[in-house]
Design a protein around this motif. Structure first.
Motif, PDB file in Angstrom:
ATOM      1  N   MET A   1      -5.218  18.018  14.339  1.00 14.67           N
ATOM      2  CA  MET A   1      -6.165  18.584  13.188  1.00 14.67           C
ATOM      3  C   MET A   1      -6.498  18.304  11.600  1.00 14.67           C
ATOM      4  N   ASN A   2      -7.305  18.475  10.695  1.00 17.29           N
ATOM      5  CA  ASN A   2      -7.254  18.236   9.577  1.00 17.29           C
ATOM      6  C   ASN A   2      -8.159  19.675   9.241  1.00 17.29           C
ATOM      7  N   PRO A   3      -7.418  20.128   8.429  1.00 21.64           N
ATOM      8  CA  PRO A   3      -6.880  21.315   7.730  1.00 21.64           C
ATOM      9  C   PRO A   3      -8.514  21.452   6.911  1.00 21.64           C
ATOM     10  N   SER A   4      -8.689  20.536   6.607  1.00 20.41           N
ATOM     11  CA  SER A   4     -10.017  21.228   5.366  1.00 20.41           C
ATOM     12  C   SER A   4     -11.094  20.580   5.978  1.00 20.41           C
ATOM     13  N   LEU A   5     -11.817  20.328   6.985  1.00 22.39           N
ATOM     14  CA  LEU A   5     -12.559  20.440   8.021  1.00 22.39           C
ATOM     15  C   LEU A   5     -12.994  21.605   8.925  1.00 22.39           C
ATOM     16  N   PRO A   6     -14.531  22.058   9.243  1.00 22.78           N
ATOM     17  CA  PRO A   6     -13.888  23.496   9.921  1.00 22.78           C
ATOM     18  C   PRO A   6     -14.098  23.302  11.243  1.00 22.78           C
ATOM     19  N   THR A   7     -13.686  24.587  11.677  1.00 20.64           N
ATOM     20  CA  THR A   7     -13.110  24.655  13.249  1.00 20.64           C
ATOM     21  C   THR A   7     -14.126  24.620  14.113  1.00 20.64           C
ATOM     22  N   PRO A   8     -13.848  23.582  15.007  1.00 23.40           N
ATOM     23  CA  PRO A   8     -14.847  23.067  15.798  1.00 23.40           C
ATOM     24  C   PRO A   8     -15.408  24.425  16.376  1.00 23.40           C
ATOM     25  N   GLN A   9     -16.751  24.678  16.611  1.00 24.42           N
ATOM     26  CA  GLN A   9     -17.871  25.800  17.738  1.00 24.42           C
ATOM     27  C   GLN A   9     -17.566  25.543  19.270  1.00 24.42           C
ATOM     28  N   VAL A  10     -16.400  26.188  19.949  1.00 17.01           N
ATOM     29  CA  VAL A  10     -16.811  25.472  21.165  1.00 17.01           C
ATOM     30  C   VAL A  10     -17.308  25.985  21.860  1.00 17.01           C
ATOM     31  N   GLY A  11     -18.672  25.370  22.969  1.00 16.69           N
ATOM     32  CA  GLY A  11     -19.604  26.533  23.999  1.00 16.69           C
ATOM     33  C   GLY A  11     -20.518  26.930  22.869  1.00 16.69           C
ATOM     34  N   VAL A  12     -21.010  26.822  21.239  1.00 11.81           N
ATOM     35  CA  VAL A  12     -21.671  27.004  20.759  1.00 11.81           C
ATOM     36  C   VAL A  12     -22.787  25.907  20.705  1.00 11.81           C
ATOM     37  N   PRO A  13     -24.249  25.843  21.375  1.00  7.46           N
ATOM     38  CA  PRO A  13     -24.796  25.102  21.268  1.00  7.46           C
ATOM     39  C   PRO A  13     -25.741  24.203  19.171  1.00  7.46           C
ATOM     40  N   GLN A  14     -25.804  23.253  19.102  1.00  9.33           N
ATOM     41  CA  GLN A  14     -26.725  23.229  17.951  1.00  9.33           C
ATOM     42  C   GLN A  14     -28.136  22.838  18.429  1.00  9.33           C
ATOM     43  N   SER A  15     -28.737  22.612  18.058  1.00  4.90           N
ATOM     44  CA  SER A  15     -30.708  21.767  18.380  1.00  4.90           C
ATOM     45  C   SER A  15     -30.225  20.704  18.297  1.00  4.90           C
ATOM     46  N   VAL A  16     -29.738  20.133  19.058  1.00  2.09           N
ATOM     47  CA  VAL A  16     -29.736  19.051  19.914  1.00  2.09           C
ATOM     48  C   VAL A  16     -30.831  18.465  20.565  1.00  2.09           C
ATOM     49  N   ARG A  17     -31.575  17.161  20.183  1.00  3.73           N
ATOM     50  CA  ARG A  17     -33.192  16.809  20.960  1.00  3.73           C
ATOM     51  C   ARG A  17     -33.065  16.120  21.402  1.00  3.73           C
ATOM     52  N   ARG A  18     -32.183  15.039  21.424  1.00  8.78           N
ATOM     53  CA  ARG A  18     -31.688  13.944  22.032  1.00  8.78           C
ATOM     54  C   ARG A  18     -31.317  13.534  22.101  1.00  8.78           C
ATOM     55  N   ILE A  19     -29.941  13.293  23.038  1.00  9.37           N
ATOM     56  CA  ILE A  19     -28.301  13.257  22.867  1.00  9.37           C
ATOM     57  C   ILE A  19     -28.745  11.685  23.823  1.00  9.37           C
ATOM     58  N   VAL A  20     -28.380   9.988  23.674  1.00  5.00           N
ATOM     59  CA  VAL A  20     -28.442   8.952  24.311  1.00  5.00           C
ATOM     60  C   VAL A  20     -26.784   8.581  24.555  1.00  5.00           C
ATOM     61  N   VAL A  21     -26.914   7.941  25.700  1.00  3.42           N
ATOM     62  CA  VAL A  21     -25.213   7.756  26.616  1.00  3.42           C
ATOM     63  C   VAL A  21     -25.154   6.287  26.934  1.00  3.42           C
ATOM     64  N   ALA A  22     -24.505   5.726  25.910  1.00  2.00           N
ATOM     65  CA  ALA A  22     -24.054   4.456  26.004  1.00  2.00           C
ATOM     66  C   ALA A  22     -22.749   4.361  26.883  1.00  2.00           C
ATOM     67  N   GLY A  23     -22.397   3.611  28.459  1.00  2.00           N
ATOM     68  CA  GLY A  23     -22.503   3.200  29.183  1.00  2.00           C
ATOM     69  C   GLY A  23     -22.238   4.466  29.827  1.00  2.00           C
ATOM     70  N   ALA A  24     -23.347   4.675  30.906  1.00  2.00           N
ATOM     71  CA  ALA A  24     -23.869   5.773  31.387  1.00  2.00           C
ATOM     72  C   ALA A  24     -23.066   5.613  33.036  1.00  2.00           C
ATOM     73  N   THR A  25     -23.270   4.629  32.487  1.00  2.00           N
ATOM     74  CA  THR A  25     -22.746   4.524  34.241  1.00  2.00           C
ATOM     75  C   THR A  25     -21.019   4.538  34.869  1.00  2.00           C
ATOM     76  N   GLY A  26     -20.945   4.010  33.641  1.00  2.00           N
ATOM     77  CA  GLY A  26     -18.903   4.410  34.202  1.00  2.00           C
ATOM     78  C   GLY A  26     -18.429   5.893  34.066  1.00  2.00           C
ATOM     79  N   THR A  27     -17.172   5.980  34.165  1.00  2.00           N
ATOM     80  CA  THR A  27     -16.543   6.886  34.091  1.00  2.00           C
ATOM     81  C   THR A  27     -16.507   8.055  33.686  1.00  2.00           C
ATOM     82  N   VAL A  28     -16.695   8.747  32.625  1.00  2.00           N
ATOM     83  CA  VAL A  28     -16.632   9.211  31.864  1.00  2.00           C
ATOM     84  C   VAL A  28     -18.270   9.607  31.288  1.00  2.00           C
ATOM     85  N   GLY A  29     -19.206   7.983  31.480  1.00  2.00           N
ATOM     86  CA  GLY A  29     -20.242   7.984  30.737  1.00  2.00           C
ATOM     87  C   GLY A  29     -21.114   9.306  32.327  1.00  2.00           C
TER      88      GLY A  29
END
Length: 304
Positions: free
Chosen positions: A1-29
């Motif tokens: 991990m790059n120490p110059s970047l902020p530490t990820p906030q696991v489980g802390v949501p930001q106000s994402v209004r709309r999420i698009v998933v391309a590849g939604a019918t595959g295993t990970v999607g």
């Protein structure tokens, strides 16, 4: 991990209004879409060639018809998106990534999470699949859009290819039975994707996603035998036999790519364990035994 970047906030949501998933019918999607739906509070848009068929599968979310080869269908689908999970699966169609990324740039998408592969970090990996993934990563980084890269090792779900042999005669047939791969549960990849899409501190980060240890096909056979409660035998096949099997469903360039990939694995190129799952999600990666126990029923019936 790059120490110059902020530490990820696991489980802390930001106000994402709309999420698009391309590849939604595959295993990970599919797994990611289900997790996003369970969180609530997000408008999840799933891009699919056939919305009616996808909706009938029970996958949660709002389906939008889109063809990766058709920019005209992608641009309106990405308009207003706050984040994009970009998954493509055809190394012989680089235009799919180009079109999706062009649409994201045109829409000014604030964050793109890209499913790539750990092989891109191996300088000896120079097959058509790895070159395609490297090109996708470079294109995303050059786009000017904020990005997160997910680089998994082989999916544990690849073991499902053995289910007919297991159900019919208790035999697992494979190439290089003792070669090691730090394979990862796709559920962990989906967890990482959800955190990157909804949390903070993930932009500009790359996560190497592996399981907790490297295991071989012979190891997996023994674990499946224990989980299923029945004797299983691993039977080594030759490279020529493996190539013939791949040839039944893939073009020659991809057969060559899989051959080179298998040879790299056989000399230990895929055995290293990484900490990306814990970094991205806050939890330890799932083991193959855990995955096998959760999917045991898939190995009891021969596929039609």
């Amino acid at each position: 991990m790059n120490p110059s970047l902020p530490t990820p906030q696991v489980g802390v949501p930001q106000s994402v209004r709309r999420i698009v998933v391309a590849g939604a019918t595959g295993t990970v999607g599919r797994l990611t879409a289900a997790r996003l739906a369970s969180l609530g509070g997000h408008d999840v848009t799933l891009l699919t060639r056939d919305p009616g068929k996808a909706a009938a599968s029970g996958l949660p979310g709002r389906f939008v018809g889109a063809e990766f080869a058709s920019p005209a269908t992608l641009r309106p689908a990405l308009r207003g998106a706050d984040a994009l999970l970009l998954i493509t699966n055809d190394p012989l169609r680089p235009d799919h990534d180009i079109n999706l990324l062009d649409a994201a740039v045109a829409a000014g998408t604030p964050h793109v999470v890209k499913l790539s592969a750990q092989a891109v970090t191996d300088p000896d990996a120079d097959d058509v699949i790895t070159r395609w993934q490297r090109g996708n990563e470079e294109r995303l980084k050059d786009s000017g859009l904020p990005w997160t890269l997910l680089r998994p090792r082989a999916f544990m779900t690849h073991a499902l290819a053995w289910r007919d042999g297991i159900a019919k005669d208790g035999v697992v047939r494979g190439l290089h039975g003792d070669s090691l791969n730090a394979c990862v549960d796709p559920a962990d990849i989906a967890d990482a994707a959800v955190q990157a899409l909804t949390g903070t501190g993930h932009r500009g980060r790359t996560y190497a996603l592996t399981g907790p240890r490297a295991i071989s096909a012979r190891d997996k056979t023994a674990i499946l035998s224990d989980v299923l409660g029945r004797p299983l035998v691993f039977e080594e096949i030759s490279l020529d036999q493996a190539r013939e099997q791949w040839r039944r469903r893939l073009p020659e360039s991809l057969v060559d790519a899989l051959t080179l990939s298998a040879e790299r694995q056989n000399v230990g190129a895929k055995a290293a364990v990484a900490s990306g799952v814990r970094e991205a999600t806050g939890h330890a990666p799932r083991s193959f035994r855990t995955w096998a126990a959760e999917h045991a029923s898939a190995f009891t019936h021969v596929c039609a």
